[in-house]
Write an enzyme that holds these catalytic residues in place. Structure first.
Site, PDB file in Angstrom:
ATOM      1  N   ASN A  40      41.706  28.444  39.265  1.00  0.00           N
ATOM      2  CA  ASN A  40      42.982  29.639  39.344  1.00  0.00           C
ATOM      3  C   ASN A  40      43.171  29.189  41.012  1.00  0.00           C
ATOM      4  O   ASN A  40      44.456  29.366  41.231  1.00  0.00           O
ATOM      5  CB  ASN A  40      42.590  30.795  39.069  1.00  0.00           C
TER       6      ASN A  40
ATOM      7  N   GLU B  89      31.895  36.689  43.185  1.00  0.00           N
ATOM      8  CA  GLU B  89      33.160  37.208  43.054  1.00  0.00           C
ATOM      9  C   GLU B  89      33.715  36.951  41.451  1.00  0.00           C
ATOM     10  O   GLU B  89      34.009  35.971  41.181  1.00  0.00           O
ATOM     11  CB  GLU B  89      34.279  36.493  43.917  1.00  0.00           C
TER      12      GLU B  89
ATOM     13  N   CYS C 202      41.932  36.944  39.331  1.00  0.00           N
ATOM     14  CA  CYS C 202      40.733  37.980  38.920  1.00  0.00           C
ATOM     15  C   CYS C 202      41.557  39.462  39.400  1.00  0.00           C
ATOM     16  O   CYS C 202      40.757  40.438  38.907  1.00  0.00           O
ATOM     17  CB  CYS C 202      39.459  37.572  39.630  1.00  0.00           C
TER      18      CYS C 202
ATOM     19  N   GLU D 131      34.263  38.432  50.885  1.00  0.00           N
ATOM     20  CA  GLU D 131      34.623  37.353  51.294  1.00  0.00           C
ATOM     21  C   GLU D 131      35.798  37.569  52.302  1.00  0.00           C
ATOM     22  O   GLU D 131      36.426  38.357  51.913  1.00  0.00           O
ATOM     23  CB  GLU D 131      35.070  36.256  50.352  1.00  0.00           C
TER      24      GLU D 131
HETATM   25  C1  SIN Z   1      40.847  35.478  42.811  1.00  0.00           C
HETATM   26  O1  SIN Z   1      41.469  35.465  41.534  1.00  0.00           O
HETATM   27  O2  SIN Z   1      39.647  35.402  42.626  1.00  0.00           O
HETATM   28  C2  SIN Z   1      41.549  35.495  44.005  1.00  0.00           C
HETATM   29  C3  SIN Z   1      42.712  36.135  44.361  1.00  0.00           C
HETATM   30  C4  SIN Z   1      43.113  36.076  45.754  1.00  0.00           C
HETATM   31  O3  SIN Z   1      42.395  35.744  46.704  1.00  0.00           O
HETATM   32  O4  SIN Z   1      44.152  36.780  45.912  1.00  0.00           O
END
Ligand code: SIN
Length: 499
Positions: free
Chosen positions: A163, A264, A298, A478
């Site tokens: 993604n 994550e 996510c 992170e």
């Molecule tokens: C993710 O969906 O894991 C990352 C989203 C983000 O870094 O903003």
């Protein structure tokens, strides 16, 4: 020829078909390849080397050999190379974004934004490398000095998702490389091309051979490749972004050699609109969170709790705003929502919506699967922005990580009740809420069992802030100054006999 030597490579010059091990472009020893598909057209973009365990073993060994000289460089030398990589990535922002649109489907401005976001982790950690300091502890007895050294963990395996094909690599590799670790990246099979383009720019930046390796493979090979990365004794740390189910397997496998892990994982973000919220701000925040990457992040808002007093008004405004969201080719500047990643993703949302209707959901807006010409089709590539209501928090859809542009509206009456519902999930990645009451803002921020909380805003991600979850959404952080710690071992050294 697989090198692109011009200062700013074009899209075609950034498409690589081989894996990158020990500073060299390589085929699988088996000569196998797999196809990378364009999610919009479902046509093949290219074929890429389909590595097996014996190839990946070579990458791990190369990373181990490169470790000694990389970790013994001055932090400022590592930082300088990282900054060259950063600058090259930004110089190729347009081509990298086009490549991302091609293999991932997200709208071009989002893809460009991701390249910049990805590069920001490299800059941040290049700077952090210069500030990382050990400690001298007051001794417990005379004639002794107590030191804490901070040393690179060792070889890191980074297993990254489709993604964010660029930024999830840099978010893991930049702190690893800054700390003095070497890395083997395994990108998702849907989006290996962005990873390989990053490898090309890493060589051009002068990052030494063996320090940054990219091993590509398809879904079938991913089981054996993932297993090797998670169990090989030379790999000292695994960083993984992906589903909670796979994260549990990673953690399980990594335990066989007691590796460090950063995970994550999935999320099921609540977004709460209180009765005192600024509704326009709440809508803006909902759109920023919900429709980013067609709902495939996510941290996308998943369950939208709206107070009874304002739900009518909010829903009308929401429907009106959804009418302006254009589906289409990510390369078209008008496009707000691109295709879902692959036919499996389409099938999954179809099943979720069917089950939701059986569970009592009403579709207030959207709900159709469309093909690339925006005609309704079961084999389509888009899901329309979809607004549903009528489900409770325990329905299958409300308890699933949607990864789709579905807004699930759930009414509520009371602050305590909504916090209880918001927390009633195994996940704990991101949560959002909208309120103009400062006491409530503090109370609710503390009460939400999530690693990240956005208040009156739907965009929370930044290299300077700690990204990560609690409960089954993961372990570790992170980004931010804490992000470097994930790649560093503290070593206690006691010097005795000094009196
Ligand atoms: C993710 O969906 O894991 C990352 C989203 C983000 O870094 O903003």
């Amino acid at each position: 020829m697989q090198t692109a030597n011009s200062k700013s490579s074009t899209l075609s010059e950034l498409i690589f078909k081989q894996a990158f091990i020990d500073g060299t472009w390589v085929d699988a020893q088996s000569k196998a390849n797999f196809t990378v598909y364009n999610p919009l057209t479902q046509a093949s973009i290219t074929k890429v080397a389909n590595l097996g365990a014996q190839d990946v073993e070579l990458a791990i060994n190369a990373a181990q050999v490169a470790l000694e000289s990389w970790r013994s460089k001055l932090p400022s030398d590592r930082a300088r190379l990282l900054m060259k990589w950063h600058d090259l990535i930004l110089a190729h922002q347009d081509s990298l974004a086009q490549l991302m649109v091609l293999e991932q489907g997200k709208p071009y401005p989002e893809a460009r934004g991701e390249v910049k976001y990805g590069a920001s982790f490299i800059k941040w950690f290049a700077e952090e490398a210069l500030r990382d300091q050990g400690a001298i502890i007051p001794p417990f007895a005379k004639g002794r000095k107590l030191l804490v050294l901070r040393q690179a963990v060792g070889v890191v395996a980074a297993i990254t998702p489709w993604n964010f094909p660029n930024a999830m690599i840099t978010r893991k590799c930049a702190p690893a490389l800054a700390a003095g670790c070497t890395v083997v990246v395994k990108p998702a099979e849907d989006t290996p091309l962005s990873a390989l383009a990053l490898a090309d720019l890493a060589i051009k930046a002068g990052i030494p051979k063996g320090v940054f390796n990219v091993v590509t493979c398809d879904r079938e090979q991913a089981t054996e490749v993932g297993k090797l990365l998670c169990t090989h004794p030379l790999v000292r740390k695994v960083g993984f972004t992906g589903s909670t189910a796979i994260g549990k397997l990673v953690m399980n496998m990594a335990s066989s050699t007691v590796k460090r892990v950063s995970l994550e994982l999935g999320g099921n973000a609540p977004l709460i609109v209180f009765e005192d919220a600024d509704l326009d701000l709440a809508l803006k925040g909902l759109f920023a969170s919900k429709f980013r990457n067609a709902g495939q992040t996510c941290i996308c808002a998943n369950r939208i709790f709206v107070h009874q007093d304002v739900i009518e008004d909010f829903t009308q405004k929401l429907i009106a705003k959804c009418q302006n969201l254009k589906l289409g080719d990510g390369a078209n500047p008008e496009t707000a929502i691109g295709p879902l990643i692959n036919p499996r993703a389409i099938k999954r949302v179809q099943q979720l919506l069917l089950q939701a209707q059986k569970d009592g959901a009403h579709i207030l807006y959207g709900g159709r699967i469309l093909d690339q010409n925006l005609q309704e089709s079961k084999q389509g590539v888009f899901l329309e922005p979809t607004i549903i209501t009528g489900l409770d928090n325990h329905s299958e859809l409300a308890q699933s990580e949607l990864f789709a542009p579905i807004v699930n509206l759930i009414p509520f009456n009371d602050e305590k009740e909504v916090i209880q519902q918001a927390n009633d999930t195994p996940y704990g990645l991101a949560a959002y809420f909208f309120s103009e009451d400062h006491r409530r803002i503090w109370r609710v921020s503390e009460a939400l069992e999530y690693g990240m909380v956005g208040v009156n805003d739907g965009s929370i991600s930044s290299a300077v802030a700690p990204f990560g979850g609690v409960k089954e959404s993961g372990i570790g952080r992170e980004g931010s100054s804490w992000g470097l710690d994930e790649f560093i071992e503290m070593k206690y050294v006691m010097l005795g006999g000094l009196n």
